[in-house]
Write an enzyme that holds these catalytic residues in place. Structure first.
Site: not given
Lengths: 420, 363
Positions: A364, A355, A130-131, A322, A324
């Protein structure tokens, strides 16, 4: 005769035998329920007795045993159990290092101090599908997404975020949300949360077969307005509608908080703001709160105060991190989070997801790199690294670019005939 | 009206002002002598008082102040001092977070525990020009190396490894060692160690103007034989000749230990072996021992036992860590190394090279 210092090159090394670096055994399907009980068959800890008779052992040292494990640089191969030991602990070499500390308990204390509080088991929430994929320029075909989800679940990941029900007008890359969740909804080896923006999205997700939901708030007012077109308070009100409806259907809801360290608009975000939003999400019924360093600027020095603030308001077992990797800081941020007692980490296979604020920069943190670190710490994850690597290879091959995971790249370059 | 979740996109954000994320000020030339005193002007710590009157401040929290700083996402630009604060601390926003811990001392203890012993100053040994460029396929021109050294020294790096005097037959990328060190030898803002394989290389390095030397041993017997064509003991004997000669000339010698976690040939390297070699290098007069995870396989779980073993044999202030990022683990390894440092200095070896170390450990 002058001695030579060769540059480090594998070319010049003798061919390597299959050296058993690690003693990992993962042919059993690991329980996805998490916790220690599910891991008993999946990991055999390695210990090795050092010979005290060796001439090289000039320095006997003694301390409380710290059990750790090495990784094999070899790609694990299915069926090649011999190379990886077996479940009978009598056959395992045991690595135990004992040190006589020169300053009495000092070094022993340091070791305990550093690892105190680190959880024995860490749940990884895989967000690549998803992300990660929502940031791709070109939409990845539905079939590829579905296969990726299956591969990730097969690799032992117990939570794989499947898709998002935001408007395709804004996230065209996930316009196939219904088809994706519709296809994988019966997969019982992993939980498959889907992101929803509001009650309407929630209803669509449930109708399509979703059994778990995620909502997305921000600690930054400016970011909330620009990203989801409403204030933090308005977003929380929407999510209360969602959690209220979800509770009636016994559907778990995960809450994200973005910009937990800094925001591209507002700048630094005070930890108290993060704690406020996290608490609101928790109080409205979110079973887990994922704290996102959206622009990746965090370092241990800023992550810790943020976690301290949030942990004052939300129980640590409900928290996830979470991070990055935009500035390369995510693994050290994860490490201190573990030291703080966090036991859930979000990551993305192959580091999918760039990003958007720093074109070309990473986004990520890569699941492979996280798993590598956790394994080295002796933390159980349920993840089969080989299958995870294969899943990463699969999606990167489709995307036509190298993996964003350093561990994956390193593993891919070990020549088969020089495997050890 | 349905709400929308936009993908994270800068396009849709209002144009950004020059947000003062950090309060770093670096226009002054930092002292290269190391230690706290040399860093006083280079970093202004940021602190920010949170308003306790804000509606948002539902959670007042109190703990021992932990002072931290944010980084600016902007590349600092020469002369743009306003964006980055100035040296007068009255103008700096101060970030101080105090927390009332919900479980009494628990969170407070954890925070202290994590940061206890982390040094206030870390010396970075820049190895990109030697360790980095020696792995390039094509030789980087001498002028480019020289300019890189100057730029790195100007950036405040107090130690910049300049070149290597191993045979160009093996390391052709650094065949210009004499010219490089000859050109930068009078640079007084940074120390410029050069790698030498033996006494002959040492003599050539000194003749060319080197004022600091490094030698390179291994914790792995197999790697020693394959990399430098001799056993560990033989290599140490050669380096004793070097340190002996260097001592006469008051030339400091740094000792590297490679394969401190694992070796591509032998596999796992027991910490005791690393400690042995480190001790030998220390005892023969090396002023600093750099512990190298040559193939980058280390994680905090293996780094700590190795450091514990070595610290039993060599004072921690003489130690440096040199982690390769092959598996992306180096920053977390560095972090635990900082934590292991119990009130004493520990030095780090870092490479500027954007190529990282995957090429170094070519598979």
């Amino acid at each position: 005769m002058s001695s030579l210092e060769e540059p480090l090159s594998m070319d010049k090394l003798p061919s390597l035998s299959n050296i058993d670096f690690s003693h990992r055994f993962s042919s059993d399907r690991c329980s996805t329920s998490g916790g220690d009980s599910g891991m008993g068959h999946c990991w055999i800890e390695g210990n090795n007795s050092t010979s005290s008779n060796s001439d090289e052992e000039d320095f006997e040292y003694e301390q409380e045993t710290f059990t750790w494990r090495h990784h094999s640089r070899d790609r694990p191969q299915n069926g090649n159990l011999a190379a990886y030991g077996n479940r009978d602990s009598r056959h395992l070499a045991k690595f135990q290092y004992k040190s006589y500390c020169s300053n009495g308990g000092g070094l022993h204390d340091i070791t305990n101090m550093i690892f105190k509080g680190i959880p024995k088991y860490v749940k990884i929430v895989e967000v690549g599908v998803r992300d990660g994929l929502q940031n791709e320029k070109n939409m990845v075909p539905t079939s590829v997404k579905i296969e990726l989800i299956h591969r990730l679940a097969s690799a032992g990941l117990s939570v794989v975020e499947a898709t998002s029900f935001v408007s395709p007008k804004w996230v065209p890359q996930l316009a196939d949300a219904r088809d994706v969740i519709g296809s994988v909804k019966n997969l019982d080896t992993a939980r498959l949360p889907v992101l929803v923006p509001n009650l309407k999205g929630f209803e669509a997700a449930v109708a399509a077969g979703a059994k778990e939901i995620a909502v997305f708030a921000s600690a930054s007012e400016a970011f909330s307005k620009s990203n989801i077109n409403c204030t933090i308070k308005e977003s929380l009100a929407r999510y209360r509608d969602v959690t209220h409806a979800a509770a009636k259907l016994n559907i778990p809801v995960r809450g994200y908080v973005s910009c937990v360290i800094g925001c591209p608009v507002e700048g630094i975000i005070p930890p108290s703001k993060v704690a406020n939003v996290a608490k609101e999400l928790h109080d409205m019924g979110c079973c887990e709160i994922s704290l996102g360093d959206t622009i990746g600027i965090g370092t241990p020095g800023t992550v810790i105060p943020m976690l301290v603030a949030v942990m004052s308001a939300v129980p640590v077992e409900k928290l996830a991190v979470h991070f990055h990797d935009t500035y390369g800081q995510s693994l050290s941020n994860i490490l201190v989070s573990l030291q703080m007692g966090i036991s859930t980490v979000d990551s993305s296979v192959a580091g999918l997801g760039g990003c958007p604020y720093a074109k070309g920069a990473s986004g990520n943190v890569a699941t492979e790199d996280v798993v590598y670190m956790l394994e080295g710490l002796g933390i159980k994850t349920n993840v089969d690294l080989e299958k995870l690597l294969e899943a990463g290879e699969f999606i990167c091959k489709h995307l036509g670019r190298p993996s964003g995971s350093k561990a994956a790249v390193a593993f891919s370059r070990v020549p088969r005939d020089q495997a050890y």
